[in-house]
Motif scaffolding. Structure first.
Motif, PDB file in Angstrom:
ATOM      1  N   GLU A  84       0.663  -1.284  -0.113  1.00  0.00           N
ATOM      2  CA  GLU A  84       0.165   0.130  -0.112  1.00  0.00           C
ATOM      3  C   GLU A  84       0.969   1.287   0.110  1.00  0.00           C
ATOM      4  O   GLU A  84       0.530   2.303  -0.815  1.00  0.00           O
ATOM      5  N   LEU A  85       1.994   1.288   0.870  1.00  0.00           N
ATOM      6  CA  LEU A  85       2.744   2.210   0.950  1.00  0.00           C
ATOM      7  C   LEU A  85       3.788   2.555  -0.396  1.00  0.00           C
ATOM      8  O   LEU A  85       4.138   3.820  -0.668  1.00  0.00           O
ATOM      9  N   PHE A  86       3.835   1.461  -1.002  1.00  0.00           N
ATOM     10  CA  PHE A  86       4.454   1.645  -2.269  1.00  0.00           C
ATOM     11  C   PHE A  86       3.422   1.887  -3.493  1.00  0.00           C
ATOM     12  O   PHE A  86       3.609   2.053  -4.641  1.00  0.00           O
ATOM     13  N   GLY A  87       2.054   1.922  -3.083  1.00  0.00           N
ATOM     14  CA  GLY A  87       0.999   2.364  -4.001  1.00  0.00           C
ATOM     15  C   GLY A  87       0.757   1.459  -5.266  1.00  0.00           C
ATOM     16  O   GLY A  87       0.178   1.552  -6.304  1.00  0.00           O
ATOM     17  N   ALA A  89      -0.997  -2.160  -6.541  1.00  0.00           N
ATOM     18  CA  ALA A  89      -2.397  -2.826  -6.596  1.00  0.00           C
ATOM     19  C   ALA A  89      -2.682  -3.834  -5.602  1.00  0.00           C
ATOM     20  O   ALA A  89      -3.936  -4.246  -5.248  1.00  0.00           O
ATOM     21  N   THR A  90      -1.426  -4.552  -5.153  1.00  0.00           N
ATOM     22  CA  THR A  90      -1.614  -5.503  -4.185  1.00  0.00           C
ATOM     23  C   THR A  90      -1.794  -4.770  -2.787  1.00  0.00           C
ATOM     24  O   THR A  90      -1.699  -5.705  -1.614  1.00  0.00           O
ATOM     25  N   GLY A  91      -1.557  -3.531  -2.573  1.00  0.00           N
ATOM     26  CA  GLY A  91      -1.800  -3.000  -1.210  1.00  0.00           C
ATOM     27  C   GLY A  91      -3.112  -3.192  -0.710  1.00  0.00           C
ATOM     28  O   GLY A  91      -4.244  -3.533  -1.327  1.00  0.00           O
ATOM     29  N   ILE A  92      -3.212  -3.211   0.847  1.00  0.00           N
ATOM     30  CA  ILE A  92      -4.498  -3.162   1.418  1.00  0.00           C
ATOM     31  C   ILE A  92      -5.578  -2.530   0.872  1.00  0.00           C
ATOM     32  O   ILE A  92      -6.794  -3.009   1.073  1.00  0.00           O
ATOM     33  N   CYS A  93      -5.448  -1.303   0.433  1.00  0.00           N
ATOM     34  CA  CYS A  93      -6.326  -0.453   0.104  1.00  0.00           C
ATOM     35  C   CYS A  93      -6.267  -0.550  -1.536  1.00  0.00           C
ATOM     36  O   CYS A  93      -6.582   0.782  -2.234  1.00  0.00           O
ATOM     37  N   LYS A  94      -5.744  -1.396  -2.315  1.00  0.00           N
ATOM     38  CA  LYS A  94      -5.311  -1.446  -3.765  1.00  0.00           C
ATOM     39  C   LYS A  94      -4.324  -0.204  -4.185  1.00  0.00           C
ATOM     40  O   LYS A  94      -4.410   0.103  -5.106  1.00  0.00           O
ATOM     41  N   GLY A  95      -3.784   0.086  -3.310  1.00  0.00           N
ATOM     42  CA  GLY A  95      -2.783   1.344  -3.492  1.00  0.00           C
ATOM     43  C   GLY A  95      -3.056   2.720  -3.426  1.00  0.00           C
ATOM     44  O   GLY A  95      -2.645   3.652  -4.138  1.00  0.00           O
ATOM     45  N   LYS A  96      -4.381   2.636  -3.189  1.00  0.00           N
ATOM     46  CA  LYS A  96      -5.154   4.023  -3.298  1.00  0.00           C
ATOM     47  C   LYS A  96      -5.279   4.694  -1.827  1.00  0.00           C
ATOM     48  O   LYS A  96      -6.031   5.913  -1.748  1.00  0.00           O
ATOM     49  N   PRO A 307       2.393  -5.241  -9.221  1.00  0.00           N
ATOM     50  CA  PRO A 307       2.049  -4.285 -10.160  1.00  0.00           C
ATOM     51  C   PRO A 307       1.566  -2.926  -9.767  1.00  0.00           C
ATOM     52  O   PRO A 307       0.959  -2.791  -8.616  1.00  0.00           O
ATOM     53  N   TRP A 308       1.691  -1.823 -10.335  1.00  0.00           N
ATOM     54  CA  TRP A 308       0.759  -0.740 -10.123  1.00  0.00           C
ATOM     55  C   TRP A 308      -0.763  -0.859 -10.584  1.00  0.00           C
ATOM     56  O   TRP A 308      -1.029  -1.714 -11.382  1.00  0.00           O
ATOM     57  N   PRO A 309      -1.533  -0.231  -9.787  1.00  0.00           N
ATOM     58  CA  PRO A 309      -2.945  -0.083 -10.317  1.00  0.00           C
ATOM     59  C   PRO A 309      -2.964   0.258 -11.816  1.00  0.00           C
ATOM     60  O   PRO A 309      -2.176   1.155 -12.127  1.00  0.00           O
ATOM     61  N   SER A 310      -4.149  -0.126 -12.447  1.00  0.00           N
ATOM     62  CA  SER A 310      -3.973   0.245 -13.971  1.00  0.00           C
ATOM     63  C   SER A 310      -5.084   1.324 -13.821  1.00  0.00           C
ATOM     64  O   SER A 310      -6.021   1.499 -13.153  1.00  0.00           O
ATOM     65  N   PRO A 311      -4.667   2.200 -14.997  1.00  0.00           N
ATOM     66  CA  PRO A 311      -5.632   3.421 -15.147  1.00  0.00           C
ATOM     67  C   PRO A 311      -6.989   3.206 -15.111  1.00  0.00           C
ATOM     68  O   PRO A 311      -7.853   4.097 -14.905  1.00  0.00           O
ATOM     69  N   GLU A 312      -7.482   1.966 -16.066  1.00  0.00           N
ATOM     70  CA  GLU A 312      -8.900   1.688 -15.907  1.00  0.00           C
ATOM     71  C   GLU A 312      -9.565   1.648 -14.365  1.00  0.00           C
ATOM     72  O   GLU A 312     -10.805   1.695 -14.322  1.00  0.00           O
ATOM     73  N   ASP A 313      -8.527   1.533 -13.469  1.00  0.00           N
ATOM     74  CA  ASP A 313      -9.152   1.214 -12.283  1.00  0.00           C
ATOM     75  C   ASP A 313      -9.202   2.499 -11.307  1.00  0.00           C
ATOM     76  O   ASP A 313      -9.497   2.462  -9.967  1.00  0.00           O
ATOM     77  N   VAL A 314      -8.895   3.595 -11.906  1.00  0.00           N
ATOM     78  CA  VAL A 314      -8.741   4.962 -11.007  1.00  0.00           C
ATOM     79  C   VAL A 314     -10.111   5.325 -10.330  1.00  0.00           C
ATOM     80  O   VAL A 314     -10.022   5.815  -9.150  1.00  0.00           O
TER      81      VAL A 314
END
Ligand SMILES: Cc1ncc(C[n+]2csc(CCOP(=O)(O)OP(=O)(O)O)c2C)c(N)n1
Ligand SMILES: [Mg+2]
Length: 322
Positions: A84-87, A89-96, A307-314
């Motif tokens: 999550e801290l690295f932003g 997609a696998t973060g606890i809040c999906k990097g958001k 992976p980084w979150p994908s732009p479609e999931d913004v």
């Protein structure tokens, strides 16, 4: 001793996990590998871990901008927090969410919070929910000395007392709100004194001592579960790092910082007491140290490889719909 050997070892594991997690973050920022605004909890470990040792998943917790320790104490996975801290997609809040908005509702972790004091009314609402739904759960709000000067602290404590809510208000008095000393900004010496205004018990604990916080939080939580209402627990503590990573710490002396560490460090003190009383063996603690070192290294590797979150999931997972 009310705590079993296993419970003591688990408490030490959680405190060590917080310490190493936070020290690793400072290192990652210095190495230019991690960005963002980070407020580290090192030094205050005993508070979060001793309070959370009384909680299960039916109990809820609302945290602060200095929230990593509360999350780890409540059982949130270090790996998912690091990602999550690295932003990623696998973060606890999906990097958001990032550092100040880590939440894990399955574990009763209602969220860190970038707004000083905002966790206090959230926990009060969660305590009201627990009472109305008869869940048997207790809600805990952690907040700093600075937050205790905010209006919402006073409003929430008043209502929690009027409604006899199953809540625990934990003031983490680390002596400063950013660079402002507690004495400069607060009308009373002890935040616990303020409990009298709301007709609830005000208790002071040594926040550098796991066993003291454990005993006092235990009494307050038992009281809340028994329907007798909330308690304000003030834990006197100290943050080892600055207000945020990058703070130049010009407002406090090295001597002051050293006086809180020497002989008072929560992990060393825990070890001195528990090993001294023959409750755990130092070998078992060293094994935990090694396991935690590996766990945190693995968490960093996992985060960096994710992976980084994908732009479609913004816009997904941003708003809640009912
Ligand atoms: C409502 C609000 N006011 C001001 C800030 C800026 N701010 C962030 S942390 C902080 C200090 C908080 O001090 P304290 O409550 O003692 O917590 P600590 O940082 O010591 O853990 C301030 C003023 C904010 N985030 N939110
Ligand atoms: Mg403070």
């Amino acid at each position: 001793m009310e705590l079993s050997r296993e419970q003591l070892l688990e408490a030490y594991r959680r405190m060590r996990r917080i310490r190493v997690f936070e020290e690793k973050l400072a290192e990652l920022v210095a190495a230019g590998k991690l960005a963002g605004f980070l407020h580290l909890y090192a030094g205050e470990e005993a508070v979060a871990v001793a309070v959370a040792a009384h909680l299960s998943t039916r109990d809820t917790l609302a945290s602060t901008h200095r929230g990593h320790g509360h999350c780890l104490a409540k059982g949130v996975e270090a790996k998912a927090m690091m990602a999550e801290l690295f932003g990623r997609a696998t973060g606890i809040c999906k990097g958001k969410g990032g550092s100040m908005h880590i939440a894990d509702l399955d574990r009763g972790m209602l969220g860190a919070n970038g707004i000083v004091g905002a966790g206090i009314p959230l926990a009060t609402g969660a305590a009201l929910t627990a009472k109305l739904k008869h869940t048997g759960g207790v809600a805990v709000a952690f907040f700093g000395d600075g937050a205790s000067n905010q209006g919402q602290f006073h409003e929430a404590l008043n209502l929690a007392a009027v409604w006899k809510l199953p809540a625990l208000f934990v003031a983490e008095n680390n002596g400063y709100g950013e660079a402002t000393p507690h004495e400069f900004a607060c009308s009373v010496r002890d935040i616990a004194q303020r409990a009298a205004s709301y007709g609830m018990p005000g208790v002071i604990a040594d926040g550098m001592d796991f066993l003291d916080v454990y005993a006092k939080a235990g009494g307050a939580i038992a009281r809340a579960r028994a329907g007798e209402g909330p308690t304000l627990l003030e834990c006197k503590t100290y943050r080892y790092f600055g207000h945020y990573v990058g703070d130049n710490l010009q407002y406090r002396s090295k001597e002051e910082a050293e006086s809180w560490r020497q002989g008072r460090d929560p992990l060393e003190r825990f070890e001195r007491t528990t090993v001294g009383e023959g409750l755990v063996e130092s070998d078992a603690l060293r094994t935990i140290d090694a396991e935690i070192a590996e766990e945190i290294e693995d968490a960093v590797s996992f985060a960096e490889a994710s992976p980084w979150p994908s732009p479609e999931d913004v816009s997904s997972d941003v708003y809640v719909s009912y």
